[in-house]
Design a protein around this motif. Structure first.
Motif, PDB file in Angstrom:
ATOM      1  N   LEU A 147      -1.068   7.139   1.227  1.00 39.88           N
ATOM      2  CA  LEU A 147      -2.490   7.093   0.872  1.00 39.88           C
ATOM      3  C   LEU A 147      -3.381   7.332   2.092  1.00 39.88           C
ATOM      4  CD1 LEU A 147      -4.679   6.611  -1.234  1.00 39.88           C
ATOM      5  CD2 LEU A 147      -4.408   4.165  -0.858  1.00 39.88           C
TER       6      LEU A 147
ATOM      7  N   ILE B 167      -7.488   7.956   3.147  1.00 35.93           N
ATOM      8  CA  ILE B 167      -8.874   7.889   2.703  1.00 35.93           C
ATOM      9  C   ILE B 167      -9.767   8.278   3.874  1.00 35.93           C
ATOM     10  CG2 ILE B 167      -8.442   6.138   0.934  1.00 35.93           C
ATOM     11  CD1 ILE B 167      -9.702   4.058   2.797  1.00 35.93           C
TER      12      ILE B 167
ATOM     13  N   LEU C 219     -13.602   7.578  -3.285  1.00 30.89           N
ATOM     14  CA  LEU C 219     -12.744   8.606  -2.692  1.00 30.89           C
ATOM     15  C   LEU C 219     -13.531   9.889  -2.492  1.00 30.89           C
ATOM     16  CD1 LEU C 219      -9.453   8.046  -4.679  1.00 30.89           C
ATOM     17  CD2 LEU C 219      -9.858   7.568  -2.275  1.00 30.89           C
TER      18      LEU C 219
ATOM     19  N   CYS D   8       0.854  -1.185   0.000  1.00 35.57           N
ATOM     20  CA  CYS D   8       0.000   0.000   0.000  1.00 35.57           C
ATOM     21  C   CYS D   8       0.888   1.232   0.000  1.00 35.57           C
ATOM     22  CB  CYS D   8      -0.894  -0.016   1.243  1.00 35.57           C
ATOM     23  SG  CYS D   8      -2.018   1.375   1.383  1.00 35.57           S
TER      24      CYS D   8
ATOM     25  N   HIS E  23     -11.980   5.883  -6.728  1.00 32.23           N
ATOM     26  CA  HIS E  23     -12.138   4.920  -5.637  1.00 32.23           C
ATOM     27  C   HIS E  23     -10.805   4.261  -5.292  1.00 32.23           C
ATOM     28  CE1 HIS E  23     -12.718   2.562  -9.345  1.00 32.23           C
ATOM     29  NE2 HIS E  23     -12.153   1.570  -8.675  1.00 32.23           N
ATOM     30  N   VAL E  24     -10.819   3.569  -4.160  1.00 34.43           N
ATOM     31  CA  VAL E  24      -9.674   2.761  -3.752  1.00 34.43           C
ATOM     32  C   VAL E  24     -10.186   1.335  -3.567  1.00 34.43           C
ATOM     33  CG1 VAL E  24      -9.936   3.208  -1.273  1.00 34.43           C
ATOM     34  CG2 VAL E  24      -7.703   2.598  -2.158  1.00 34.43           C
TER      35      VAL E  24
ATOM     36  N   THR F 213     -14.299  -2.047  -2.358  1.00 32.68           N
ATOM     37  CA  THR F 213     -14.151  -0.827  -3.151  1.00 32.68           C
ATOM     38  C   THR F 213     -14.826   0.303  -2.412  1.00 32.68           C
ATOM     39  OG1 THR F 213     -14.159  -2.126  -5.185  1.00 32.68           O
ATOM     40  CG2 THR F 213     -14.619   0.232  -5.400  1.00 32.68           C
TER      41      THR F 213
ATOM     42  N   ALA G 248      -3.686  -2.327  -1.562  1.00 26.09           N
ATOM     43  CA  ALA G 248      -4.619  -1.232  -1.841  1.00 26.09           C
ATOM     44  C   ALA G 248      -4.199  -0.588  -3.147  1.00 26.09           C
ATOM     45  CB  ALA G 248      -4.602  -0.220  -0.709  1.00 26.09           C
ATOM     46  N   GLU G 249      -5.154  -0.420  -4.051  1.00 29.95           N
ATOM     47  CA  GLU G 249      -4.901   0.213  -5.335  1.00 29.95           C
ATOM     48  C   GLU G 249      -5.787   1.448  -5.436  1.00 29.95           C
ATOM     49  OE1 GLU G 249      -4.516  -2.781  -8.715  1.00 29.95           O
ATOM     50  OE2 GLU G 249      -5.638  -3.898  -7.183  1.00 29.95           O
ATOM     51  N   THR G 250      -5.211   2.528  -5.921  1.00 32.98           N
ATOM     52  CA  THR G 250      -5.945   3.779  -6.053  1.00 32.98           C
ATOM     53  C   THR G 250      -6.333   4.011  -7.507  1.00 32.98           C
ATOM     54  OG1 THR G 250      -4.572   4.667  -4.297  1.00 32.98           O
ATOM     55  CG2 THR G 250      -5.887   6.236  -5.505  1.00 32.98           C
TER      56      THR G 250
END
Length: 149
Positions: free
Chosen positions: A35, A37, A149, A31, A75-76, A146, A69-71
């Protein structure tokens, strides 16, 4: 509230680490450390703990679990991937129902109540998101939350 995602995910991993160590399982975390959120951190951490707990229960001793975690622009996606027994596609649609168990005998033997994935779904929905699964027998599972953001 604004939450550093890496710190929250690390906290979830720490909560299940002893259980993973007991069966020789490794957990890796991928991650972006910067980041942040906006989530209810204790709730989201609980959702990830539930996914990790299942990954440990339904994987072979000595295996590995990946938390990532992918941005994306809007959304993440937080994912927990295991290399365990996997789940047949016919069960995917019902996995997030309360008390649903793929293998009732094994779930009881491992201490499952059939509520963990339902709780994960509710936490995702409270955050305006969703939860998904990709899995096939013998290949493991990837559960993804999901969050917008």
């Amino acid at each position: 509230e604004p939450t550093n995602l890496t710190s929250m995910l690390r906290g979830a991993v720490e909560l299940v680490q002893r259980k993973a160590d007991a069966v020789g399982m490794s957990i890796t975390l991928d991650c972006d450390p910067a980041l942040t959120i906006t989530v209810n951190s204790p709730l989201m951490e609980q959702a990830v703990v539930n996914l990790l707990d299942n990954a440990i229960k339904y994987s072979n001793s000595g295996g590995s679990i990946e938390v990532s975690a992918e941005t994306y622009p809007r959304h993440v996606v937080i994912s927990v991937t295991d290399h365990g027994c996997g789940i047949e596609k016919i069960h995917h649609a019902r996995l997030f129902e309360r008390f649903y168990r793929v293998d009732r005998a094994r779930s009881r033997e491992l201490g499952g109540t059939g509520l963990g994935l339902s709780i994960v779904r509710h936490i995702a929905v409270v955050h305006g998101g969703e939860v998904n699964v990709e899995s096939s027998p013998g290949k493991g599972s990837r559960f993804s939350i999901t969050i917008p953001l």
